[in-house]
Motif scaffolding. Structure first.
Motif, mmCIF file in Angstrom:
data_model
loop_
_atom_site.group_PDB
_atom_site.id
_atom_site.type_symbol
_atom_site.label_atom_id
_atom_site.label_comp_id
_atom_site.label_asym_id
_atom_site.label_seq_id
_atom_site.Cartn_x
_atom_site.Cartn_y
_atom_site.Cartn_z
ATOM 1 N N MET A 1 0.828 -1.265 -0.015
ATOM 2 C CA MET A 1 0.110 -0.156 -0.059
ATOM 3 C C MET A 1 0.829 1.466 -0.022
ATOM 4 O O MET A 1 0.263 2.358 -0.271
ATOM 5 C CB MET A 1 -0.914 0.017 1.457
ATOM 6 C CG MET A 1 -2.087 0.941 1.202
ATOM 7 S SD MET A 1 -2.909 1.007 2.813
ATOM 8 C CE MET A 1 -3.658 -0.560 3.084
ATOM 9 N N SER A 2 2.195 1.156 0.230
ATOM 10 C CA SER A 2 3.145 2.136 0.252
ATOM 11 C C SER A 2 2.859 3.129 -0.608
ATOM 12 O O SER A 2 3.108 2.668 -2.092
ATOM 13 C CB SER A 2 4.419 1.877 0.369
ATOM 14 O OG SER A 2 5.459 2.787 0.596
ATOM 15 N N TRP B 1 0.843 4.783 -2.241
ATOM 16 C CA TRP B 1 -0.523 4.475 -3.367
ATOM 17 C C TRP B 1 -0.986 5.983 -3.716
ATOM 18 O O TRP B 1 -1.321 6.803 -2.927
ATOM 19 C CB TRP B 1 -1.503 3.585 -2.808
ATOM 20 C CG TRP B 1 -2.436 3.127 -3.756
ATOM 21 C CD1 TRP B 1 -2.256 1.855 -4.546
ATOM 22 C CD2 TRP B 1 -3.716 3.656 -4.430
ATOM 23 N NE1 TRP B 1 -3.751 1.969 -5.388
ATOM 24 C CE2 TRP B 1 -4.242 2.906 -5.158
ATOM 25 C CE3 TRP B 1 -4.154 4.887 -4.058
ATOM 26 C CZ2 TRP B 1 -5.442 3.332 -6.025
ATOM 27 C CZ3 TRP B 1 -5.348 5.344 -4.721
ATOM 28 C CH2 TRP B 1 -6.075 4.328 -5.412
ATOM 29 N N ASN C 1 -8.027 7.957 -0.579
ATOM 30 C CA ASN C 1 -8.542 6.880 0.268
ATOM 31 C C ASN C 1 -9.551 6.413 -0.137
ATOM 32 O O ASN C 1 -9.692 4.971 -0.012
ATOM 33 C CB ASN C 1 -8.573 7.630 1.621
ATOM 34 C CG ASN C 1 -7.369 8.176 2.208
ATOM 35 O OD1 ASN C 1 -6.319 7.523 2.803
ATOM 36 N ND2 ASN C 1 -7.248 9.634 2.108
ATOM 37 N N TYR D 1 -8.687 4.158 -3.363
ATOM 38 C CA TYR D 1 -8.162 2.715 -3.118
ATOM 39 C C TYR D 1 -9.131 1.812 -2.348
ATOM 40 O O TYR D 1 -8.915 0.620 -2.901
ATOM 41 C CB TYR D 1 -7.244 3.183 -1.916
ATOM 42 C CG TYR D 1 -6.172 1.960 -1.388
ATOM 43 C CD1 TYR D 1 -5.141 1.582 -1.875
ATOM 44 C CD2 TYR D 1 -6.785 1.107 -0.317
ATOM 45 C CE1 TYR D 1 -4.605 0.243 -1.725
ATOM 46 C CE2 TYR D 1 -6.124 -0.101 0.151
ATOM 47 C CZ TYR D 1 -4.981 -0.387 -0.417
ATOM 48 O OH TYR D 1 -4.296 -1.640 -0.091
ATOM 49 N N ILE E 1 -9.624 2.580 5.805
ATOM 50 C CA ILE E 1 -8.713 3.354 5.118
ATOM 51 C C ILE E 1 -8.637 4.747 5.421
ATOM 52 O O ILE E 1 -9.441 5.487 5.129
ATOM 53 C CB ILE E 1 -8.636 3.118 3.572
ATOM 54 C CG1 ILE E 1 -8.925 1.618 3.456
ATOM 55 C CG2 ILE E 1 -7.603 3.661 2.971
ATOM 56 C CD1 ILE E 1 -7.845 0.604 3.791
ATOM 57 N N ASP F 1 -1.679 8.389 5.818
ATOM 58 C CA ASP F 1 -0.654 7.701 6.798
ATOM 59 C C ASP F 1 0.223 8.377 7.761
ATOM 60 O O ASP F 1 0.968 7.926 8.045
ATOM 61 C CB ASP F 1 0.245 6.683 5.972
ATOM 62 C CG ASP F 1 0.880 7.656 4.965
ATOM 63 O OD1 ASP F 1 0.804 9.027 4.722
ATOM 64 O OD2 ASP F 1 1.647 7.015 3.993
ATOM 65 N N GLU G 1 -3.480 11.272 10.855
ATOM 66 C CA GLU G 1 -4.273 10.914 9.930
ATOM 67 C C GLU G 1 -4.948 11.931 9.084
ATOM 68 O O GLU G 1 -6.124 12.215 8.612
ATOM 69 C CB GLU G 1 -5.463 9.718 10.241
ATOM 70 C CG GLU G 1 -4.944 8.809 11.006
ATOM 71 C CD GLU G 1 -5.944 7.875 11.599
ATOM 72 O OE1 GLU G 1 -7.225 8.117 11.339
ATOM 73 O OE2 GLU G 1 -5.863 6.869 12.468
ATOM 74 N N HIS H 1 -0.704 9.417 2.147
ATOM 75 C CA HIS H 1 -1.137 8.118 1.343
ATOM 76 C C HIS H 1 -2.067 7.187 1.883
ATOM 77 O O HIS H 1 -1.960 6.966 3.212
ATOM 78 C CB HIS H 1 0.032 7.544 0.670
ATOM 79 C CG HIS H 1 0.767 8.617 -0.043
ATOM 80 N ND1 HIS H 1 0.723 8.401 -1.515
ATOM 81 C CD2 HIS H 1 1.791 9.312 0.308
ATOM 82 C CE1 HIS H 1 1.708 9.345 -2.003
ATOM 83 N NE2 HIS H 1 2.159 10.115 -0.960
ATOM 84 N N THR I 1 -3.423 4.244 4.094
ATOM 85 C CA THR I 1 -3.043 2.927 4.691
ATOM 86 C C THR I 1 -4.250 2.417 5.585
ATOM 87 O O THR I 1 -5.113 3.185 5.666
ATOM 88 C CB THR I 1 -1.859 3.338 5.635
ATOM 89 O OG1 THR I 1 -1.401 2.174 6.331
ATOM 90 C CG2 THR I 1 -2.520 4.486 6.847
ATOM 91 N N THR I 2 -3.956 1.461 6.187
ATOM 92 C CA THR I 2 -5.040 0.953 7.106
ATOM 93 C C THR I 2 -4.959 1.407 8.395
ATOM 94 O O THR I 2 -3.860 1.400 8.936
ATOM 95 C CB THR I 2 -5.084 -0.724 7.180
ATOM 96 O OG1 THR I 2 -5.006 -1.435 6.032
ATOM 97 C CG2 THR I 2 -6.162 -0.990 8.365
#
Length: 309
Positions: free
Chosen positions: A1-2, A4, A249, A252, A265, A268, A272, A276, A278-279
Motif C-alpha cells: 500500500m506504500s 499508493w 483513500n 483505494y 482506510i 498515513d 491521519e 497516502h 493505509t489501514t
C-alpha cells in the motif's frame, strides 16, 4: 500500500459505480478518476444545475467517459426511495457504491421526515440507499464480480457518541458534536454491515475510509459566520491537503486489489490528516457491538428499511 496514488487504479472497464454527492469535492474527484479508468459512473447530486456542470467538466477532460447524472437528496427518504426504484426499474447493474455525500456543522435543522440534518444526510440516507441497492450489488457479486460498498467517515468520528435519547438535538444541539455523531454512525454502520455480510457468506465487501483534512466545500457549505471564515481563510489554506489527495483513500478502498471488508482506510501521517492510503484503526466507540446493533435497529425503524441479511 506504500505511496499508493490514483495512478495505480486498475482498469475499471465494465464496472458500474455509483458515487453520491459527486458534483463537487471528494465525490467529484472520485467520479472523475473512476471514469478516467473506464468505469460507467452514476453521479448523484441534489441540484440538476450543479450536477450537470460536474458532468460537463468530466466530459470536457475525457470526451469518451461514461458518466450520467441522477438526482438524489439523501436528507429526504422519499427521494432515496424514488432514486433506488428508478435504478431497479432501469435494470442498472451495480458493482460499486460510494457513500460519499455529506454535510458538516450546519445550524440545527430538521428534514422533511423530522430527522436532524447531519444524521439524516450522512447516515440515515446512506443506510437506506445501501439497503435498497443491496439486491443489485448481491446480483453482481453472485456473478463473480468485484463488488464493494465504500462508506466515507471522518477523523471526527473519534470521540463521537450516538445520542439515542436525543438524535435530533432538541435538548442540546452542537453542530460539531452532531457531526461527530453522524460520522461515528457511518463507521458503526460500515463495520456492522461487514459483519452481517460475512455472516451470510456474501462476497460483497463493506469498506470504510476517511479523507483526513482535505480542502473541499464541505467546510463552507455547512458552517456559518466566523466558522466559515476560519475554514476558508485560515485552516484550509494552511492545513488541508488538496482534494485530489484526500480522494486517494476512497479510491483505494474502491479499486485496489485485495482490500478486505471491514478495513478502515485513511491517510498515513500522524493524526491521519494527510498522506497516502493505509489501514487505520477506528475509534473504540465504533467497535462497540452493542451500540452497533442498537444503531442498526434504530436506523431500520427510522428509515423503514429492512436489510435482507
Amino acid at each position: 500500500m506504500s505511496k499508493w496514488t490514483s495512478a495505480r487504479i486498475p482498469d475499471q472497464t465494465g464496472r458500474t459505480s455509483l458515487v453520491t454527492g459527486a458534483n463537487s469535492g471528494l465525490g467529484f474527484q472520485t467520479a472523475r478518476e473512476l471514469a478516467r479508468h473506464g468505469a460507467h459512473v452514476v453521479m448523484t447530486a441534489r441540484s440538476r444545475t450543479r450536477g450537470a456542470e460536474a458532468v460537463t467538466r468530466i466530459l470536457a477532460e475525457q470526451p469518451t467517459a461514461s458518466v450520467e447524472l441522477r438526482l438524489l437528496d439523501l436528507a429526504d427518504l422519499d427521494s432515496v426511495h424514488a432514486f433506488a426504484r428508478k435504478i431497479s426499474d432501469d435494470g442498472l447493474p451495480m458493482d460499486l457504491l460510494v457513500n460519499n455525500a455529506g454535510i458538516m456543522w450546519p445550524p440545527r435543522t430538521l428534514t422533511r421526515q423530522g430527522h436532524e440534518l447531519q444524521f439524516a444526510t450522512n447516515h440515515l440516507g446512506h443506510f437506506a440507499l445501501t439497503g435498497l441497492l443491496l439486491g443489485s450489488l448481491e446480483k453482481s457479486a453472485a456473478q463473480g464480480r468485484d463488488t464493494r460498498i465504500v462508506t466515507i467517515s471522518s477523523v471526527e468520528h473519534r470521540g463521537g457518541k450516538i445520542f439515542f435519547d436525543d438524535l435530533t438535538g432538541e435538548h442540546g444541539y452542537s453542530p460539531r458534536t452532531y457531526y461527530s455523531q453522524s460520522k461515528l454512525a457511518n463507521t458503526l454502520f460500515g463495520l456492522e454491515l461487514d459483519r452481517r455480510l460475512r455472516a451470510t457468506g456474501s462476497t460483497v465487501r463493506s469498506i470504510l475510509t476517511h479523507p483526513g483534512y482535505s480542502s473541499t466545500n464541505l467546510q463552507s457549505s455547512g458552517p456559518t459566520g466566523a466558522l466559515r471564515f476560519a475554514f476558508a481563510k485560515i485552516a484550509n489554506p494552511l492545513l488541508a491537503q488538496p482534494v485530489e489527495k484526500g480522494a486517494w483513500n476512497q479510491l483505494y478502498a474502491a479499486t485496489a486489489p485485495g482490500v478486505q471488508g471491514g478495513r478502515f482506510i485513511g491517510p498515513d501521517s500522524r493524526g491521519e490528516l494527510r498522506g497516502h492510503p493505509t489501514t487505520v484503526q477506528p475509534d473504540r466507540a465504533a467497535q462497540d457491538l452493542d451500540v452497533a446493533r442498537r444503531l442498526w435497529e434504530t436506523s431500520e425503524n427510522l428509515t423503514g428499511i429492512r436489510y435482507a441479511l
